[in-house]
Design a protein around this motif. Structure first.
Motif, short mmCIF file in Angstrom:
data_model
loop_
_atom_site.label_atom_id
_atom_site.label_comp_id
_atom_site.label_asym_id
_atom_site.label_seq_id
_atom_site.Cartn_x
_atom_site.Cartn_y
_atom_site.Cartn_z
N THR A 13 0.81 -1.23 0.00
CA THR A 13 0.00 0.00 0.00
C THR A 13 0.84 1.27 0.00
O THR A 13 0.32 2.34 -0.30
CB THR A 13 -0.92 0.05 1.23
OG1 THR A 13 -0.13 0.23 2.42
CG2 THR A 13 -1.76 -1.21 1.36
N GLY A 14 2.11 1.17 0.37
CA GLY A 14 2.95 2.35 0.48
C GLY A 14 2.86 3.05 1.82
O GLY A 14 3.58 4.01 2.08
N VAL A 15 1.95 2.59 2.70
CA VAL A 15 1.76 3.23 4.00
C VAL A 15 2.93 2.92 4.93
O VAL A 15 3.34 1.77 5.08
CB VAL A 15 0.44 2.74 4.65
CG1 VAL A 15 0.35 3.21 6.10
CG2 VAL A 15 -0.76 3.23 3.85
N HIS A 16 3.46 3.97 5.56
CA HIS A 16 4.49 3.78 6.59
C HIS A 16 3.80 3.55 7.93
O HIS A 16 2.88 4.28 8.31
CB HIS A 16 5.38 5.02 6.70
CG HIS A 16 6.27 5.01 7.89
ND1 HIS A 16 7.44 4.29 7.96
CD2 HIS A 16 6.14 5.62 9.11
CE1 HIS A 16 8.01 4.47 9.15
NE2 HIS A 16 7.24 5.27 9.86
N VAL A 17 4.23 2.53 8.67
CA VAL A 17 3.69 2.24 9.99
C VAL A 17 4.68 2.71 11.05
O VAL A 17 5.82 2.25 11.09
CB VAL A 17 3.40 0.73 10.16
CG1 VAL A 17 2.81 0.46 11.55
CG2 VAL A 17 2.45 0.23 9.07
N GLU A 18 4.24 3.66 11.85
CA GLU A 18 5.06 4.19 12.94
C GLU A 18 4.67 3.49 14.23
O GLU A 18 3.55 3.65 14.73
CB GLU A 18 4.84 5.70 13.07
CG GLU A 18 5.70 6.37 14.10
CD GLU A 18 7.16 6.54 13.66
OE1 GLU A 18 7.97 6.92 14.51
OE2 GLU A 18 7.47 6.28 12.47
#
Length: 498
Positions: A222-227
């Protein structure tokens, strides 16, 4: 309320097709087709940044166009089939640039002027002629493509036209442009997700195997960065909350919610006390600060906490603040459900809401299924003012606090679930229904009665067969078409329950 983010504008590539040999034979044709391309560019510019290469009329131009689109990092390319062009001229574009391609087969007029038409007039209207050739070449080259057909939608006749090209109000033009707009919106979702940072606060609810997510897999697909966040990160913000912060959030709460009286049915659901509201406002203020500190665009959360601990008390104040955040374009998903948080984010990017929900119970008399959860809720799509209830116990969870009781506004809705398959791939699951004005329980939970296109048992069996997670996002409107386009843009399998 202050919104935390604006969507990223998608970068849209555009070119028109033509045959180099035509220009010397038909002197006005090139400028006429270029004008059609400019018209398309201007329309699409309402929704994204357009990079219009112009007319591609030979293989060398195709190579240059592919490089141009790569240089400008486009998310989607529209191939405007303006007139015949051989496929060898356009294939190099898509062999160099791997952005998704949509072919626009937009005829300028309802029909040509048969009595006056010249060869040049014919060529200005024969955009459909090369489309099969393009599709064949793309297919044999392993390039995915989609096609939008219809009328161009001009508001005035161009110079040199012999036909009536005023088609802006025709159903074929309106339908085609709605399709084009939806493709641009789907590209908006992709670019916005690629820029998004979703916080993962705490952990996943113990034993909910469908909730567990591989953060690397999420980012890869998805391209989402998970912090990854700790409760200490939120607690640090909590310590900095001022009385003024709390009071401003209390004003938001009073504006957005109805403060309930005691529930007539559930003795554990009471009118919230002032101390409960103060604590919810304090925690909500800290959540705002957390979002700002870590530049987050979404928040997935759950924290069990030991009985009577400070962190148990902190998490007891989550629901109100996370509903406020969700309506500020920072969707929040409970129980550590990162996948559904992304579904909620997709809905929110598209302006369709996106409330956190699960199957609650069926009403066989009414033919509806109640969907809801113990929070959070997207306040923008509420039927009336959501209620706040004080709960003596969070069922299945530690602690007590204030919860949101609400339903999604009556009318068409679409659920969007995101699950993971045996091969590690993500899969979107869509179903359309109608939110009815049926009753809900007065127990401090979000609940919406939904009538799907099939009876409850058939829906259950079809939905369960797709191996979903037990949560999904609820959006308003009939959104199957645009959700499928989002899945296509993200290269995620997309299925519909119907």
């Amino acid at each position: 309320m202050k919104a935390f983010e604006k969507n990223e504008k998608p970068r849209i590539g555009l070119y028109s097709t033509g045959l180099e040999a035509y220009w010397s034979q038909f002197p006005t044709l090139h400028d006429r087709l270029k004008g059609y391309g400019t018209f398309i560019e201007d329309k699409i510019s309402q929704w994204g940044e357009v990079y219009n290469f112009g007319i591609v009329d030979n293989p060398e131009a195709g190579k240059k166009a592919g490089d141009y689109f790569n240089e400008n990092k486009v998310d989607l390319i529209f191939c405007h089939a303006a007139t015949y062009c051989n496929s060898a001229s356009i294939l190099p574009i898509h062999q160099r640039c791997n952005a998704k391609v949509v072919i626009l087969n937009l005829q300028p007029a309802v029909n040509v002027n048969y009595e006056k038409a010249t060869i040049e007039e014919w060529l200005a209207h024969c955009g459909a002629c090369p489309v099969p050739e393009y599709c064949n070449a793309f297919n044999r080259a392993g390039i995915d493509y989609k096609v939008v057909s219809g009328l161009l939608g001009l508001a005035a006749n161009p110079e040199f036209s012999m036909s009536n090209e005023i088609t802006k109000d025709s159903p074929e033009a309106r339908r085609a442009w709605q399709e084009i707009e939806n493709w641009v919106k789907a590209a908006t979702v992709k670019r916005t997700l690629m820029a998004s940072r979703i916080g993962f606060l705490g952990n996943t609810y113990n034993g909910m195997l469908d909730m567990y997510s591989d953060f690397a897999m999420i980012q890869a697909q998805t391209g989402v960065h998970v912090e990854v966040l700790e409760m200490d990160d939120l607690d640090a913000q909590l310590q900095s909350v001022t009385e003024d912060n709390k009071n401003k959030t209390l004003d938001e709460i009073q504006d957005m919610f109805e403060i309930s009286e005691d529930s007539p049915s559930e003795k554990l659901a009471k009118k919230p006390t002032q101390s409960q509201l103060d604590w919810s406002a304090t925690v909500a203020s800290a959540q705002d600060k957390l979002i700002n500190k870590f530049n987050l665009n979404g928040l997935t959360y759950y924290y069990h906490g030991s009985a009577g601990s400070h962190f148990e008390q902190v998490q007891s104040g989550f629901i109100v603040g996370n509903s406020l955040l969700t309506s500020k374009h920072v969707p929040c998903a409970g129980e550590g459900d990162l996948k559904t948080d992304i579904s909620m984010k997709i809905c929110d990017i598209l302006g369709l809401g996106g409330s956190f929900c699960e199957i609650v119970v069926a009403d066989y008399n009414d033919g509806t299924i109640l969907l809801g959860h113990d929070g959070p809720f997207h306040l923008d799509i509420a039927e009336g003012k959501p209620k706040l209830r004080g709960l003596g116990v969070y069922h299945g969870k530690q602690g007590t606090g204030v919860s949101v009781e609400a339903k999604v506004k009556t009318g068409p809705i679409t659920t969007l679930g995101l699950t993971q398959t045996i091969d590690g791939k993500l899969k979107l699951i869509i179903s359309e229904g109608i939110s009815t004005d049926g009753p809900i329980m007065k127990i401090g939970n979000t609940q919406t009665p939904v009538k799907f296109t099939v009876d409850p048992d058939t829906y259950f069996e079809k939905w369960f067969a797709l191996a979903p997670t037990h949560h999904c996002a609820m959006s308003i409107g009939k959104n199957t078409d645009i959700f499928k386009k989002v899945g296509y843009m993200l290269d995620i399998e997309t299925v519909e329950v119907k």
